[in-house]
Scaffold this active site. Structure first.
Site, mmCIF file in Angstrom:
data_model
loop_
_atom_site.group_PDB
_atom_site.id
_atom_site.type_symbol
_atom_site.label_atom_id
_atom_site.label_comp_id
_atom_site.label_asym_id
_atom_site.label_seq_id
_atom_site.Cartn_x
_atom_site.Cartn_y
_atom_site.Cartn_z
ATOM 1 N N GLU A 58 4.242 9.688 7.988
ATOM 2 C CA GLU A 58 3.004 9.065 8.086
ATOM 3 C C GLU A 58 2.109 8.750 9.154
ATOM 4 O OE1 GLU A 58 4.644 5.811 4.430
ATOM 5 O OE2 GLU A 58 4.631 5.139 6.571
ATOM 6 N N HIS A 108 0.888 -2.570 5.764
ATOM 7 C CA HIS A 108 2.085 -1.449 5.355
ATOM 8 C C HIS A 108 2.698 -1.105 6.828
ATOM 9 C CE1 HIS A 108 3.568 2.401 3.994
ATOM 10 N NE2 HIS A 108 3.272 2.847 5.224
ATOM 11 N N TYR A 150 0.849 6.862 -1.411
ATOM 12 C CA TYR A 150 1.606 6.212 -2.372
ATOM 13 C C TYR A 150 2.156 6.922 -3.470
ATOM 14 C CZ TYR A 150 0.048 1.744 -0.185
ATOM 15 O OH TYR A 150 -0.128 0.794 0.871
ATOM 16 N N LYS A 186 -4.307 -3.458 6.203
ATOM 17 C CA LYS A 186 -4.686 -3.336 4.781
ATOM 18 C C LYS A 186 -6.061 -3.896 4.812
ATOM 19 C CE LYS A 186 -0.343 -2.736 2.262
ATOM 20 N NZ LYS A 186 0.343 -2.894 1.049
ATOM 21 N N ASN A 215 -0.952 -7.675 0.222
ATOM 22 C CA ASN A 215 0.029 -8.324 1.146
ATOM 23 C C ASN A 215 -0.276 -7.774 2.709
ATOM 24 O OD1 ASN A 215 0.662 -5.490 0.820
ATOM 25 N ND2 ASN A 215 2.652 -5.884 0.075
HETATM 26 P P1 IDP Z 1 6.077 -2.021 0.712
HETATM 27 O O1 IDP Z 1 4.693 -1.861 1.236
HETATM 28 O O2 IDP Z 1 6.838 -3.324 1.075
HETATM 29 O O3 IDP Z 1 6.653 -0.733 1.557
HETATM 30 P P2 IDP Z 1 6.247 -0.450 -1.559
HETATM 31 O O4 IDP Z 1 7.321 -0.840 -2.557
HETATM 32 O O5 IDP Z 1 6.358 0.828 -0.842
HETATM 33 O O6 IDP Z 1 6.271 -1.528 -0.539
HETATM 34 O O7 IDP Z 1 4.658 -0.376 -2.273
HETATM 35 C C1 IDP Z 1 3.664 -0.210 -1.685
HETATM 36 C C2 IDP Z 1 2.586 -1.197 -1.792
HETATM 37 O O8 IDP Z 1 2.200 -1.092 -3.206
HETATM 38 C C3 IDP Z 1 2.847 -2.749 -1.693
HETATM 39 O O9 IDP Z 1 2.780 -3.157 -0.248
HETATM 40 C C4 IDP Z 1 1.883 -3.257 -2.538
HETATM 41 O O10 IDP Z 1 0.526 -3.298 -2.008
HETATM 42 C C5 IDP Z 1 1.651 -2.213 -3.577
HETATM 43 N N1 IDP Z 1 2.838 -2.852 -4.618
HETATM 44 C C6 IDP Z 1 4.276 -2.546 -4.844
HETATM 45 N N2 IDP Z 1 4.776 -3.228 -5.886
HETATM 46 C C7 IDP Z 1 3.843 -3.977 -6.584
HETATM 47 C C8 IDP Z 1 3.949 -4.461 -7.614
HETATM 48 O O11 IDP Z 1 4.794 -4.621 -8.484
HETATM 49 N N3 IDP Z 1 2.458 -5.126 -8.286
HETATM 50 C C9 IDP Z 1 1.343 -4.758 -7.374
HETATM 51 N N4 IDP Z 1 1.531 -4.106 -6.281
HETATM 52 C C10 IDP Z 1 2.422 -3.636 -5.855
HETATM 53 MG MG MG Z 2 6.544 1.054 1.218
#
Ligand code: IDP
Ligand code: MG
Length: 155
Positions: free
Chosen positions: A129, A118, A52, A12, A115
């Site tokens: 994807e 992805h 997303y 990212k 984080n």
């Molecule tokens: P993942 O990346 O671990 O698969 P997902 O639930 O698919 O998690 O969410 C995609 C991305 O959206 C996350 O990696 C993060 O960047 C963002 N995200 C998910 N949940 C939150 C939240 O509660 N607050 C802020 N950003 C979030």
């Molecule tokens: Mg995800």
């Protein structure tokens, strides 16, 4: 026979900004995954909404969209044994503050939103994807032959 699989990684924008691309890719290479596709790109809003889609209605979505579209990122497809599941283990859980040390998120981030990486969450998602980010000719099917480097002719 364990399954040979491919999965999508997005390193990212926060990781690119922080100079972590090499270290992150190295972890997958060292574990035994083969990079079969690699590119830098900037996501636009439409691509962010598609990628997303499961989060578009969340209150944090506008911030997420801004974050992923503001700067370029690095997309990769890696191939290897049970790649989808194992890559997710190497990546760690979404909330990086609570991600175990030794995972990429655990070692490089303390945030749920920023984080660093992805990874596709299932085989079905991975197929979609990979198709979303790579054209067929941008993926490479090649075999690894370490011996040919150990015994290369230097004449
Ligand atoms: P993942 O990346 O671990 O698969 P997902 O639930 O698919 O998690 O969410 C995609 C991305 O959206 C996350 O990696 C993060 O960047 C963002 N995200 C998910 N949940 C939150 C939240 O509660 N607050 C802020 N950003 C979030
Ligand atoms: Mg995800």
């Amino acid at each position: 026979m364990p399954m040979r699989e491919r999965t999508l990684l997005l390193i990212k924008p926060d990781a690119l900004q922080r100079g972590l691309v090499g270290e992150i890719l190295a972890r997958f290479e060292k574990k035994g995954f083969k990079i079969v596709g690699l590119k830098m790109l900037k996501m636009d809003k439409a691509l962010a909404k598609e990628h997303y889609a499961h989060l578009v209605s969340k209150p944090f979505y506008p911030d997420l969209e801004k974050f992923v579209t503001e700067h370029p990122l690095v997309a990769a497809v890696v191939e290897g044994k049970e790649a989808v599941e194992v890559v997710r283990l190497i990546v760690g859980p979404t909330n990086a503050s609570r991600a175990p040390a030794g995972t990429i998120r655990g070692d490089f981030s303390n945030s749920t939103s920023r984080n660093v990486i992805h990874a596709s969450d299932s085989k079905e998602t991975a197929a979609k994807e990979i198709h979303r980010f790579f054209k067929p000719h941008e993926l490479f099917d090649y075999s690894v032959n370490v011996e040919s480097y150990l015994y290369a002719s230097d004449e």
